[in-house]
Design a protein around this motif. Sequence first.
Motif, mmCIF file in Angstrom:
data_model
loop_
_atom_site.group_PDB
_atom_site.id
_atom_site.type_symbol
_atom_site.label_atom_id
_atom_site.label_comp_id
_atom_site.label_asym_id
_atom_site.label_seq_id
_atom_site.Cartn_x
_atom_site.Cartn_y
_atom_site.Cartn_z
ATOM 1 N N PHE A 276 1.275 3.685 3.713
ATOM 2 C CA PHE A 276 1.428 3.091 4.736
ATOM 3 C C PHE A 276 0.977 1.498 4.666
ATOM 4 O O PHE A 276 -0.098 1.324 3.719
ATOM 5 N N GLY A 277 1.769 0.434 4.781
ATOM 6 C CA GLY A 277 1.346 -1.005 4.684
ATOM 7 C C GLY A 277 2.224 -2.096 4.977
ATOM 8 O O GLY A 277 3.299 -1.807 5.656
ATOM 9 N N GLY B 35 -5.094 -7.319 12.498
ATOM 10 C CA GLY B 35 -5.471 -5.936 12.143
ATOM 11 C C GLY B 35 -5.279 -5.007 13.066
ATOM 12 O O GLY B 35 -4.982 -3.650 12.803
ATOM 13 N N PHE C 97 -3.198 -1.457 12.653
ATOM 14 C CA PHE C 97 -4.063 -0.262 12.984
ATOM 15 C C PHE C 97 -3.078 0.565 13.866
ATOM 16 O O PHE C 97 -2.944 1.901 13.415
ATOM 17 N N CYS D 206 0.693 -1.315 -0.034
ATOM 18 C CA CYS D 206 -0.074 -0.045 -0.073
ATOM 19 C C CYS D 206 0.856 1.172 0.129
ATOM 20 O O CYS D 206 0.483 2.312 -0.074
ATOM 21 N N ASN E 123 -8.533 2.863 6.025
ATOM 22 C CA ASN E 123 -9.617 3.031 6.906
ATOM 23 C C ASN E 123 -9.808 4.238 7.620
ATOM 24 O O ASN E 123 -9.176 5.026 7.965
HETATM 25 N N1 COA Z 1 -17.964 -8.498 10.636
HETATM 26 C C1 COA Z 1 -18.370 -8.642 11.792
HETATM 27 N N2 COA Z 1 -17.719 -8.982 12.833
HETATM 28 C C2 COA Z 1 -16.348 -9.323 12.709
HETATM 29 C C3 COA Z 1 -15.963 -8.918 11.160
HETATM 30 C C4 COA Z 1 -16.788 -8.586 10.281
HETATM 31 N N3 COA Z 1 -16.099 -8.317 8.912
HETATM 32 N N4 COA Z 1 -14.389 -9.010 11.444
HETATM 33 C C5 COA Z 1 -14.052 -9.437 12.684
HETATM 34 N N5 COA Z 1 -15.340 -9.362 13.404
HETATM 35 C C6 COA Z 1 -15.401 -9.741 14.633
HETATM 36 C C7 COA Z 1 -14.310 -10.480 15.397
HETATM 37 O O1 COA Z 1 -14.294 -11.946 14.986
HETATM 38 C C8 COA Z 1 -14.310 -10.333 16.824
HETATM 39 O O2 COA Z 1 -15.261 -10.913 17.500
HETATM 40 P P1 COA Z 1 -15.137 -11.466 19.036
HETATM 41 O O3 COA Z 1 -15.003 -10.241 19.714
HETATM 42 O O4 COA Z 1 -16.477 -12.275 19.106
HETATM 43 O O5 COA Z 1 -13.745 -12.178 18.919
HETATM 44 C C9 COA Z 1 -15.019 -8.673 16.652
HETATM 45 O O6 COA Z 1 -15.489 -8.814 15.503
HETATM 46 C C10 COA Z 1 -13.609 -7.718 16.890
HETATM 47 O O7 COA Z 1 -12.561 -8.038 16.047
HETATM 48 P P2 COA Z 1 -11.214 -7.228 15.824
HETATM 49 O O8 COA Z 1 -10.403 -7.852 15.088
HETATM 50 O O9 COA Z 1 -10.877 -6.897 17.336
HETATM 51 O O10 COA Z 1 -11.965 -5.778 15.480
HETATM 52 P P3 COA Z 1 -11.239 -4.568 15.106
HETATM 53 O O11 COA Z 1 -12.088 -3.464 15.827
HETATM 54 O O12 COA Z 1 -9.812 -4.546 15.479
HETATM 55 O O13 COA Z 1 -11.582 -4.311 13.729
HETATM 56 C C11 COA Z 1 -10.245 -4.300 11.655
HETATM 57 C C12 COA Z 1 -11.070 -5.129 12.624
HETATM 58 C C13 COA Z 1 -9.660 -5.090 10.755
HETATM 59 C C14 COA Z 1 -11.422 -3.517 10.889
HETATM 60 C C15 COA Z 1 -9.461 -3.308 12.243
HETATM 61 O O14 COA Z 1 -8.456 -3.823 13.045
HETATM 62 C C16 COA Z 1 -8.545 -2.466 11.105
HETATM 63 O O15 COA Z 1 -9.179 -1.902 10.405
HETATM 64 N N6 COA Z 1 -7.080 -2.504 11.173
HETATM 65 C C17 COA Z 1 -6.354 -1.953 10.068
HETATM 66 C C18 COA Z 1 -6.229 -2.921 8.744
HETATM 67 C C19 COA Z 1 -5.774 -2.587 7.603
HETATM 68 O O16 COA Z 1 -6.363 -1.243 7.645
HETATM 69 N N7 COA Z 1 -5.082 -2.923 6.983
HETATM 70 C C20 COA Z 1 -4.458 -2.655 5.799
HETATM 71 C C21 COA Z 1 -3.521 -1.544 6.008
HETATM 72 S S1 COA Z 1 -2.464 -1.226 4.372
#
Ligand code: COA
Length: 320
Positions: A307-308, A212, A216, A111, A250
Amino acid sequence: MVGKIYGTGSYVPPRVMDNDDLAKIVDTNDEWIRERTGIGRRHIIEEETTSYMAGQAAMKAVEMSGIDPAEIDLILLATSSSETVFPCAACEVQKAIGAVNAAGYDMNAACTGFVLAFNTAQAYISAGFCRTALVIGADSMSNLVDWTDRGTCILFGDGAGAVLLRAEEGEPVYMEAHSDGAKGAALTGLSRHRKGWTGAQEDKESYIHMDGQGVFKFAVRKVPEIIEEVLAKADMSLDEIDYFVLHQANRRIIEAVAKRLKTDISKFPMNLEEYANTSAATVPILLDEMNRKGMFRKGQKIMLSGFGAGLTWAASLFQW
Ligand code: COA
């Protein structure tokens, strides 16, 4: 000499997959995705390829610039999802647009790729190695994601963006870049082409794996840091910057960066609701949208930051 933007272009596939469509494939819903990411839809390839999208974006940038493709000396294409390992996608773009005098190659920093390619082109131009450069970011993330993993498949989309740079006298471009390979496991996309000549090595699937929350936190910490580094180099302050054009991963990451920098969120344009994270393509697609909306004025100061995976992060400050 600096590379001034003479043209911008972008391409996204017409096929749209919204959050409700995704909810039919994995256990998720529109509300969760919007709240955690700001993403509403993504555009997904059908027959298109990464180099096709790159070529389409490039054609639009060249058309806007009014420059003859034969005058382009350099094509840098940031991608981590080219349909071929070789020939490189940059050479496919060269063929598609008739840039017969250009040298071209691909760059892979996930990215962060477009911002690094932009900085590389600026370095070529300021060193006098080239005069007219086409810089492209293009990715087909739908080919890399695991469509059964709701933690990652919701985040990505496909697309391409391009800018055409032409050497001119002007204010310098300030840039910075970093990598932290030791943290690479936080975001990986495994290659399909893993079989050794003995056949002993196992073929691996090409899915994205991601910590994730780790990614973040990395983004929210490192993007403000690198922006401050570039500002220090330029001897400028945050309030002199007109727009911060950040990698569109995000909404919450971008909001957190704005908050850390104590800068109004209105200076951080976003389009990720429509396209999701198109990896190397997010920054040039956004630049093209802003340009076509007439948002840029000569002399405005624009900060790019990507970033990525890598982990990698980079920034670039230039005057429009
Ligand atoms: N829909 C519904 N629930 C989901 C889900 C989805 N698509 N993905 C994960 N969950 C659930 C998880 O299983 C977890 O459930 P649990 O509490 O029962 O275990 C809960 O939601 C929380 O998951 P978590 O991974 O802690 O969520 P989060 O708040 O960290 O959000 C991301 C997840 C991926 C959205 C977030 O971490 C993020 O955006 N990170 C950056 C990723 C990124 O941008 N990457 C590319 C960079 S270049």
